[in-house]
Write a protein that holds these residues in place. Sequence first.
Motif, short mmCIF file in Angstrom:
data_model
loop_
_atom_site.label_atom_id
_atom_site.label_comp_id
_atom_site.label_asym_id
_atom_site.label_seq_id
_atom_site.Cartn_x
_atom_site.Cartn_y
_atom_site.Cartn_z
N ALA A 283 10.41 6.39 -14.38
CA ALA A 283 9.87 5.23 -15.09
C ALA A 283 10.43 3.93 -14.51
N VAL A 284 11.72 3.95 -14.14
CA VAL A 284 12.34 2.78 -13.51
C VAL A 284 11.66 2.50 -12.16
N TYR A 285 11.41 3.55 -11.41
CA TYR A 285 10.75 3.41 -10.11
C TYR A 285 9.37 2.78 -10.28
N VAL B 14 0.83 -1.21 0.00
CA VAL B 14 0.00 0.00 0.00
C VAL B 14 0.87 1.26 0.00
N LEU B 15 1.95 1.23 0.76
CA LEU B 15 2.86 2.38 0.81
C LEU B 15 3.47 2.64 -0.57
N LEU B 16 3.86 1.55 -1.25
CA LEU B 16 4.41 1.71 -2.60
C LEU B 16 3.36 2.25 -3.56
N TRP B 17 2.15 1.69 -3.49
CA TRP B 17 1.08 2.16 -4.38
C TRP B 17 0.77 3.63 -4.14
N SER B 18 0.89 4.07 -2.90
CA SER B 18 0.55 5.46 -2.58
C SER B 18 1.54 6.45 -3.19
N ALA C 88 1.22 7.75 -7.84
CA ALA C 88 0.63 8.95 -8.46
C ALA C 88 1.67 10.06 -8.55
N THR C 89 2.50 10.20 -7.51
CA THR C 89 3.56 11.20 -7.52
C THR C 89 4.60 10.87 -8.59
N ALA C 90 4.96 9.59 -8.68
CA ALA C 90 5.92 9.15 -9.70
C ALA C 90 5.37 9.38 -11.10
N MET D 260 4.69 -1.87 -10.63
CA MET D 260 4.32 -3.01 -11.47
C MET D 260 4.96 -4.32 -11.00
N GLY D 261 5.98 -4.23 -10.16
CA GLY D 261 6.70 -5.45 -9.78
C GLY D 261 6.63 -5.80 -8.31
N LEU D 262 7.39 -5.08 -7.48
CA LEU D 262 7.53 -5.43 -6.07
C LEU D 262 6.21 -5.37 -5.30
N SER D 263 5.37 -4.39 -5.60
CA SER D 263 4.10 -4.27 -4.87
C SER D 263 3.22 -5.50 -5.08
N PHE D 264 3.26 -6.05 -6.30
CA PHE D 264 2.49 -7.26 -6.60
C PHE D 264 2.97 -8.43 -5.73
N VAL D 265 4.28 -8.57 -5.61
CA VAL D 265 4.87 -9.65 -4.80
C VAL D 265 4.48 -9.50 -3.33
#
Length: 298
Positions: free
Chosen positions: A221-223, A18-22, A25-27, A229-234
Amino acid sequence: MNAQSDNTKAIFYGLGAVLLWSTVATAFSLSLKHFSPTQLLLVANLVSLVFLICLIVLKGETKQLIQLAKQSWKSSLFFGAINPFLYYLILLQAYDTLPAQEAQVINYTWAITLSFMAVPILKQRLKTADYIAAAACYFGVLYIATRGQIGALEFSNASGVAFALLSTIIWAMYWLLNTKDTRPSLIGLTLNFLFALPIILVYAAATGELTHWDNAGLWGAVYIGFFEMGLSFVLWNKALKLTSNASQVANLIFLSPLLSIIWLSQFAGEPILSSTLIGLACILIGLFVQNWSKRKIK
């Protein structure tokens, strides 16, 4: 004691996702100042694909990945065309035309969209709570879209709102169709990103977006590719596997839009609009009503 320990770990994994998803939008907001939506999607997709493949190699599932790539290439191409290609392309267009706080809040109505789309696709029935939740959520969307001027019905950016709402339809459709996907979740997601890559490349070439790159947008874009798209899913998958109470973990998602607005104001320089906060409150109330009704049935 072990179950309690697993639930505690699940909460931490869930909070991490959730922290990553939050922060996404800023990224998005910062990266779209330098990249077009197509360029951002291309780099993020590539980064995420590399991350997911590395994860599969570490788990010793490379042979299974190759085998399923040959066996299920049609479904991988189909799902990849929906997500990440179409979904993120539309979503990024919304972020490119709307203030990020508005785009991300409207995008959270996808759960309501999913309930209504499940009627024709999965033959499910709507309940009274679904209608109440939808009314609250879409009133919130209308409030955000008109910047609080509902009586005048003057939309601040009709095309941006349309993109944001269309993204919810695509995302809901993806998850409904995904219920019939028999591939393991991690491998399935990796194959989606793998088969989406040539589609994105062809689209970028056709629209002339493989030239004129602004390197200032690269790290954003790397972030996005690595974390969103990657770590948050895991992390989210890990949380759902560890917990004995999926609703408890799922409710953590309510924190994301609230944190997101804070990050946008602090790091992207977006002033927090009162219309966004009121609209967000309506949407969160709607989502809470929907979740509460489902828990009550169980």
